[in-house]
Design a protein around this motif. Structure first.
Motif, PDB file in Angstrom:
ATOM      1  N   ASP A   4       1.222  -1.539  -0.024  1.00 38.11           N
ATOM      2  CA  ASP A   4      -0.402   0.017  -0.130  1.00 38.11           C
ATOM      3  C   ASP A   4       1.199   0.941   0.172  1.00 38.11           C
ATOM      4  OD1 ASP A   4       0.888  -0.647   2.138  1.00 38.11           O
ATOM      5  OD2 ASP A   4      -0.998  -0.047   3.904  1.00 38.11           O
ATOM      6  N   ASP A   5      -0.197   2.728  -0.703  1.00 44.49           N
ATOM      7  CA  ASP A   5       1.455   3.631  -0.334  1.00 44.49           C
ATOM      8  C   ASP A   5       1.618   4.224   0.608  1.00 44.49           C
ATOM      9  OD1 ASP A   5      -0.001   4.404  -2.941  1.00 44.49           O
ATOM     10  OD2 ASP A   5      -1.740   5.366  -2.316  1.00 44.49           O
ATOM     11  N   ASP A   6       1.135   3.283   2.069  1.00 48.82           N
ATOM     12  CA  ASP A   6       2.090   3.708   3.054  1.00 48.82           C
ATOM     13  C   ASP A   6       2.952   3.282   2.908  1.00 48.82           C
ATOM     14  OD1 ASP A   6       0.078   6.256   4.209  1.00 48.82           O
ATOM     15  OD2 ASP A   6      -1.082   4.707   4.631  1.00 48.82           O
ATOM     16  N   GLU A   7       2.961   1.953   3.255  1.00 51.15           N
ATOM     17  CA  GLU A   7       4.456   0.872   3.368  1.00 51.15           C
ATOM     18  C   GLU A   7       5.195   1.202   1.981  1.00 51.15           C
ATOM     19  OE1 GLU A   7       6.363  -1.512   5.156  1.00 51.15           O
ATOM     20  OE2 GLU A   7       4.839  -1.078   5.679  1.00 51.15           O
ATOM     21  N   TRP A   8       4.674   1.801   1.169  1.00 49.29           N
ATOM     22  CA  TRP A   8       6.060   2.247  -0.460  1.00 49.29           C
ATOM     23  C   TRP A   8       6.473   3.504   0.031  1.00 49.29           C
ATOM     24  CZ3 TRP A   8       6.431   6.252  -3.193  1.00 49.29           C
ATOM     25  CH2 TRP A   8       7.656   6.097  -4.228  1.00 49.29           C
ATOM     26  N   LEU A  32      11.598   6.277   1.849  1.00 50.65           N
ATOM     27  CA  LEU A  32      12.007   6.757   2.689  1.00 50.65           C
ATOM     28  C   LEU A  32      13.534   6.672   3.631  1.00 50.65           C
ATOM     29  CD1 LEU A  32       9.351   8.509   4.814  1.00 50.65           C
ATOM     30  CD2 LEU A  32      10.775  10.091   3.087  1.00 50.65           C
ATOM     31  N   GLU A  33      12.878   5.034   4.425  1.00 48.25           N
ATOM     32  CA  GLU A  33      13.869   4.057   4.787  1.00 48.25           C
ATOM     33  C   GLU A  33      15.435   3.684   3.361  1.00 48.25           C
ATOM     34  OE1 GLU A  33      12.496   0.179   5.983  1.00 48.25           O
ATOM     35  OE2 GLU A  33      11.638   1.333   7.408  1.00 48.25           O
TER      36      GLU A  33
END
Length: 101
Positions: free
Chosen positions: A60-64, A69-70
């Motif tokens: 999902d977008d949040d996980e992506w 960022l990582e």
């Protein structure tokens, strides 16, 4: 590919892709990874998705965003590793050169 040498400019993108994605001995990484901090996605992977592309597409977008960022935070570490590797390579080349003389 194009036959003959008159249309060399049609072969240039393929040559550049190969050059930019080949690991350099002097730094231990390829130029693309050093600049962008991510592995190269070759044109064939766009048409025929690789396992990496499929895995990224199913999050999902949040996980992506979190993953990106990582990865961005690791770019500086990767660049530092490239600089260190380059310095070690330079020292070993100088040592080998000085040993001959």
């Amino acid at each position: 590919m194009v036959e003959g040498s008159r249309k060399w400019y049609e072969k240039l993108p393929f040559a550049l892709l190969g050059y930019r994605t080949t690991v350099r001995t002097s730094v231990g990484e390829n130029p693309y990874l050093s600049v962008y901090g991510t592995e190269t996605v070759i044109p064939a992977e766009v048409e025929i998705p690789s396992l990496r592309n499929v895995a990224e597409a199913e999050i999902d977008d949040d996980e992506w965003v979190k993953t990106r960022l990582e990865q961005l935070s690791l770019i500086d570490e990767k660049r530092l590793a490239v600089v260190c590797h380059g310095q070690l390579y330079k020292q070993s080349m100088a040592k080998a050169y000085n040993k001959k003389g």
